[in-house]
Design an enzyme around this catalytic site. Structure first.
Site, PDB file in Angstrom:
ATOM      1  N   SER A   1       1.145  56.095  96.956  1.00  0.00           N
ATOM      2  CA  SER A   1       1.667  56.244  98.309  1.00  0.00           C
ATOM      3  C   SER A   1       2.165  57.676  98.497  1.00  0.00           C
ATOM      4  CB  SER A   1       2.825  55.273  98.549  1.00  0.00           C
ATOM      5  OG  SER A   1       2.410  53.938  98.386  1.00  0.00           O
TER       6      SER A   1
ATOM      7  N   GLN B   1       1.542  54.197 106.819  1.00  0.00           N
ATOM      8  CA  GLN B   1       1.572  54.819 105.494  1.00  0.00           C
ATOM      9  C   GLN B   1       0.273  55.576 105.269  1.00  0.00           C
ATOM     10  OE1 GLN B   1       0.787  52.858 101.459  1.00  0.00           O
ATOM     11  NE2 GLN B   1       3.027  52.837 101.510  1.00  0.00           N
TER      12      GLN B   1
ATOM     13  N   ASP C   1       5.949  47.663 101.406  1.00  0.00           N
ATOM     14  CA  ASP C   1       5.052  48.467 100.574  1.00  0.00           C
ATOM     15  C   ASP C   1       4.081  47.601  99.771  1.00  0.00           C
ATOM     16  OD1 ASP C   1       4.162  50.998  99.746  1.00  0.00           O
ATOM     17  OD2 ASP C   1       5.391  50.965  97.945  1.00  0.00           O
TER      18      ASP C   1
END
Length: 286
Positions: free
Chosen positions: A227, A277, A203
């Site tokens: 996110s 993502q 991430d």
């Protein structure tokens, strides 16, 4: 094992609090909310604790609410399926009784099969690059005092960006990023831990790939960023205490959302994991 690495390993070592329920502490990395990678890594650890002799091959999660790093996180694991080859688990992460993340993880018994992969892209060797901590020390005198410790403190995951941008004067750049990363210390021979640590690290600087073509960063005051979801596929075994190249791109952004993709390669070119993502990259009005 270095103290910072040991602390991260302990962060992922959840405490059982009932049948298929676990609790993890939260970490303050200097962000307004809990780092999403922490919740992802802990969720995968929780699911893995309910599976014997099978490793995760895919993870799909949605971030529902921002997490509070001053509170622990409770993880509920639901046993969806135990098949002959695959095992599926659903995980719900909660704080103060509210869901902050929900995800599904699939585990597979080891087997041989057809194999191919993309070739590893060109990248300079990690030894030729400065770490994010080194870059932080170089600009520490230009940031508010409360941010200096965040930029310069020791980190459990060492990250060496290939072509870092200027956070004070971001320019429009093509939507491609690369960085090398590894744990800051030697890790135990536990493949579950290595998968959870890669999940945690995946991430970092991922969302920003979709901001590069627009000359923005997550620090831009006119942007609301977060996110929205995160997926990982584990292809082959690896170690997080050895250098991995994280090669990222952003094929598209629209509707206030940016889409990002990534691949992890070992130094000898083996593709070990892939990520995607979607992120909120909304321009603030007024």
């Amino acid at each position: 094992m270095l103290d910072v690495t040991k602390k991260l390993v302990e962060l992922l070592d959840l405490s059982p609090i009932g049948d298929d329920h676990f609790q993890g502490d939260s970490e303050d990395l200097g962000f307004p909310h809990v780092f999403g990678g922490q919740v992802l890594g802990q969720a995968l650890m929780a699911a893995s604790r309910t599976v014997d002799d099978r490793l995760c091959h895919s993870l799909h999660a949605y971030f529902l609410r921002p997490g509070n790093h001053s509170m622990p996180i409770d993880y509920e694991v639901q046993r969806v399926r135990d098949g002959g080859s695959f095992t599926v688990r659903r995980v719900i992460a909660r704080q103060d009784g509210k869901e902050i993340l929900t995800g599904s993880m699939s585990f597979q018994a080891a087997e041989d099969g057809l194999s191919h992969q993309f070739e590893m892209p060109d990248a300079p060797a990690p030894e030729t690059l400065r770490s994010e901590q080194d870059w932080g020390k170089m600009i520490a005198d230009k940031v508010p005092e409360k941010l200096r410790d965040v930029l310069t403190r020791d980190r459990p995951i060492e990250i060496r960006p290939v072509n870092p941008g200027d956070p004070f004067n971001p320019k429009k750049r093509p939507p491609y990023r690369q960085n090398w990363l590894r744990s800051a210390g030697i890790l135990p021979d536990d493949p579950v831990l290595h998968r959870c640590l890669l999940t945690y690290a995946s991430d970092f600087s991922f969302l920003g790939t979709s901001l590069d073509p627009h000359g923005r960063t997550f620090m831009s005051s006119d942007m609301q960023v977060a996110s929205l979801d995160h997926s990982i596929w584990f292809h082959r075994d690896f170690r997080m205490d050895e250098w991995l190249l994280y090669d990222k791109d952003s094929p598209s952004s629209s509707g206030g959302r940016g889409f990002n993709r990534g691949n992890f390669y070992t130094r000898d070119g083996v593709l070990v994991a892939s990520t995607t993502q979607e992120a909120l990259i909304r321009e603030r009005q007024g």
